[in-house]
Design an enzyme around this catalytic site. Structure first.
Site, PDB file in Angstrom:
ATOM      1  N   GLY A 189       4.373   4.841 -12.741  1.00  0.00           N
ATOM      2  CA  GLY A 189       5.563   5.513 -12.231  1.00  0.00           C
ATOM      3  C   GLY A 189       6.291   6.385 -13.226  1.00  0.00           C
ATOM      4  N   GLU A 215       0.610   0.047 -16.172  1.00  0.00           N
ATOM      5  CA  GLU A 215      -0.594   0.666 -15.586  1.00  0.00           C
ATOM      6  C   GLU A 215      -0.227   2.095 -15.218  1.00  0.00           C
ATOM      7  OE1 GLU A 215      -1.452  -2.788 -12.612  1.00  0.00           O
ATOM      8  OE2 GLU A 215      -0.382  -1.273 -11.447  1.00  0.00           O
ATOM      9  N   GLY A 228      -0.763   6.142 -14.616  1.00  0.00           N
ATOM     10  CA  GLY A 228      -1.715   7.131 -14.132  1.00  0.00           C
ATOM     11  C   GLY A 228      -1.278   8.536 -14.508  1.00  0.00           C
ATOM     12  N   ARG A 229      -0.322   9.055 -13.739  1.00  0.00           N
ATOM     13  CA  ARG A 229       0.105  10.455 -13.868  1.00  0.00           C
ATOM     14  C   ARG A 229       0.417  10.863 -15.305  1.00  0.00           C
ATOM     15  NH1 ARG A 229       2.175  13.077  -9.688  1.00  0.00           N
ATOM     16  NH2 ARG A 229       2.621  11.094  -8.678  1.00  0.00           N
ATOM     17  N   CYS A 272      -6.431  27.831   7.345  1.00  0.00           N
ATOM     18  CA  CYS A 272      -5.766  28.378   8.534  1.00  0.00           C
ATOM     19  C   CYS A 272      -4.602  27.488   8.944  1.00  0.00           C
ATOM     20  CB  CYS A 272      -6.773  28.492   9.665  1.00  0.00           C
ATOM     21  SG  CYS A 272      -8.181  29.475   9.203  1.00  0.00           S
ATOM     22  N   TYR A 321      -3.618  13.201  -9.483  1.00  0.00           N
ATOM     23  CA  TYR A 321      -3.344  13.312  -8.038  1.00  0.00           C
ATOM     24  C   TYR A 321      -3.565  14.748  -7.561  1.00  0.00           C
ATOM     25  CZ  TYR A 321      -1.242   8.826  -9.136  1.00  0.00           C
ATOM     26  OH  TYR A 321      -1.051   7.547  -9.593  1.00  0.00           O
TER      27      TYR A 321
HETATM   28  C1  LIG Z   1      -0.216  -0.377  -8.105  1.00  0.00           C
HETATM   29  C2  LIG Z   1      -0.117   0.903  -8.827  1.00  0.00           C
HETATM   30  N1  LIG Z   1      -0.108   0.889 -10.174  1.00  0.00           N
HETATM   31  C3  LIG Z   1      -0.030   2.039 -10.888  1.00  0.00           C
HETATM   32  C4  LIG Z   1       0.031   3.263 -10.254  1.00  0.00           C
HETATM   33  C5  LIG Z   1       0.103   4.521 -11.093  1.00  0.00           C
HETATM   34  O1  LIG Z   1       1.275   5.176 -10.915  1.00  0.00           O
HETATM   35  P1  LIG Z   1       1.607   6.512 -11.761  1.00  0.00           P
HETATM   36  O2  LIG Z   1       0.486   7.425 -11.579  1.00  0.00           O
HETATM   37  O3  LIG Z   1       2.865   6.971 -11.141  1.00  0.00           O
HETATM   38  O4  LIG Z   1       1.769   6.094 -13.192  1.00  0.00           O
HETATM   39  C6  LIG Z   1       0.021   3.324  -8.859  1.00  0.00           C
HETATM   40  C7  LIG Z   1       0.128   4.608  -8.151  1.00  0.00           C
HETATM   41  O5  LIG Z   1       0.236   4.734  -6.985  1.00  0.00           O
HETATM   42  C8  LIG Z   1      -0.065   2.110  -8.129  1.00  0.00           C
HETATM   43  O6  LIG Z   1      -0.101   2.118  -6.790  1.00  0.00           O
END
Ligand SMILES: Cc1ncc(COP(=O)(O)O)c(C=O)c1O
Length: 357
Positions: free
Chosen positions: A193, A229, A231-232, A307, A336
């Site tokens: 997040g 954890e 991601g982004r 379209c 994403y």
């Molecule tokens: C359970 C869980 N953990 C981690 C993430 C990664 O989130 P972010 O990409 O916002 O760091 C997500 C993203 O949807 C998630 O669903």
């Protein structure tokens, strides 16, 4: 990022942000593990790591749960009482114990982030008030090993102070539940997040401030293991989506820059109804014998080849100049992006992927 974290804090990569093999390969010697959400992701990551895998998701399949148990993943999120019953039942039938975390849907909203998974009605987790009851239920199943709690609550939070406060809250709650039940369930997974400021890079999430704040917060809870954890924040800046301008036209007073490509390759701006950051790169070559369409010093909408009027990547942003035949480079397209897009709508070709090493 890894080096700046305190000792009892582990860094996992949330593979859903970008599951590209090269990224997994690059990150596997660095991160403590991977957070995954499907059998497909399990298969992709299994060739790089053994059991440093966390699995989460509100709609698990029996086959998926069986495979997780067999593969010895280190933690499985429990998202509801029924989820708990199924994991316990399948682990019992496999003659083993499943390591689980209870995913908590907090009572309060924790930040002004883009998406909220907690503190509001969502399909995620177990309501905070019900957690004590579910802990008791988990402890009654010999086929479950309760390892801790999972709190992923938000997406694209840009406020480091708010994130520290959120981690503090997660640690306090985990500590309280452990004391109330006199158990050791030391894992506190605070999810991901952490945000990317797509609109104003000068006001980016302050990672150093967060890491310092985290150190202070976790010192008070030395017996707990914190998992991030992310991601982004790890991959968004690693990807660029490069497209060619096919046409520049005016319609009802607004300029439209039409691309070879669009939201079927990069869906994020459509999903978030935002303008994606971009740079226009001039290409001088023009081989047609007729006039080259283009604009100077105008606000433009940058749209795709689909379209549908929803195929919009940029709304009313200023450009110095853009012409048919120029390139548009979308930055921050490493998370994403391609994998959340509707690739097959209209059967256009997929983009080529190049790796810069
Ligand atoms: C359970 C869980 N953990 C981690 C993430 C990664 O989130 P972010 O990409 O916002 O760091 C997500 C993203 O949807 C998630 O669903």
């Amino acid at each position: 990022m890894k080096e700046s974290l305190p000792a009892n804090c582990q860094l996992f990569y949330a593979m859903k942000a970008n599951p590209d093999d090269k990224i997994i390969q690059t990150l596997s010697p660095v991160v403590d593990g991977f957070e995954i959400a499907s059998r497909g992701e399990l298969e992709r990551v299994s060739s790089y790591v053994n059991n440093q895998i966390i699995f989460g998701g509100p709609g698990k399949k029996d086959e998926e749960i069986r495979q997780l148990i067999q593969t010895n993943v280190c933690l499985i999120n429990v998202e509801s009482v029924h989820d708990l019953h199924r994991i316990a039942y399948l682990a019992e039938h496999a003659g083993t114990q499943a390591p689980v975390m209870l995913r908590v849907n907090l009572n309060r909203n924790v930040s002004e982030s883009k998406l909220k998974m907690s503190g509001v009605p969502t399909q995620f987790g177990i309501e905070e008030d019900d957690i004590p009851q579910v802990i008791a239920e988990a402890l009654s199943h010999p086929s479950l090993e309760l390892k801790g709690f999972h709190f992923h609550a938000m997406s694209n939070n840009l406020d480091a102070h708010a994130h520290i406060k959120f981690v503090d809250l997660c640690l306090e709650l985990s500590h309280k539940w452990q004391c109330d039940f006199a158990i050791s369930a030391p894992i506190v997974d605070v999810g991901g997040g952490i945000g990317i400021n797509y609109w104003n890079p000068r006001e980016a999430f302050d990672w150093d401030l967060f890491a310092d704040g985290l150190r202070e917060v976790v010192e008070r809870h030395a017996s707990l293991t914190i998992i991030l954890e992310i991601g982004r924040f790890m991959t968004a800046e690693c990807g660029f989506y490069v497209t060619e301008v096919l046409d520049v036209k005016e319609n009802h007073g607004e300029v439209f820059v039409v691309l070879r490509g669009g939201t079927h390759h990069l869906r994020l701006p459509a999903a978030w109804k935002m303008s994606h950051p971009f740079v226009a790169i001039p290409v001088d070559k023009w081989s047609y014998p007729f006039e080259r369409p283009g604009v100077q010093g105008r606000k433009v909408n940058i749209v795709g080849e689909l379209c549908t009027p929803n195929d919009v990547l940029v709304r009313q942003e200023s450009v110095e100049e853009v012409r048919a035949g120029d390139l548009i480079v979308f930055t921050h397209a490493g998370a994403y992006a391609w994998t959340i897009s509707h690739h097959d709508f209209l059967s256009h070709p997929y983009p080529e992927v190049f790796y810069l090493e």
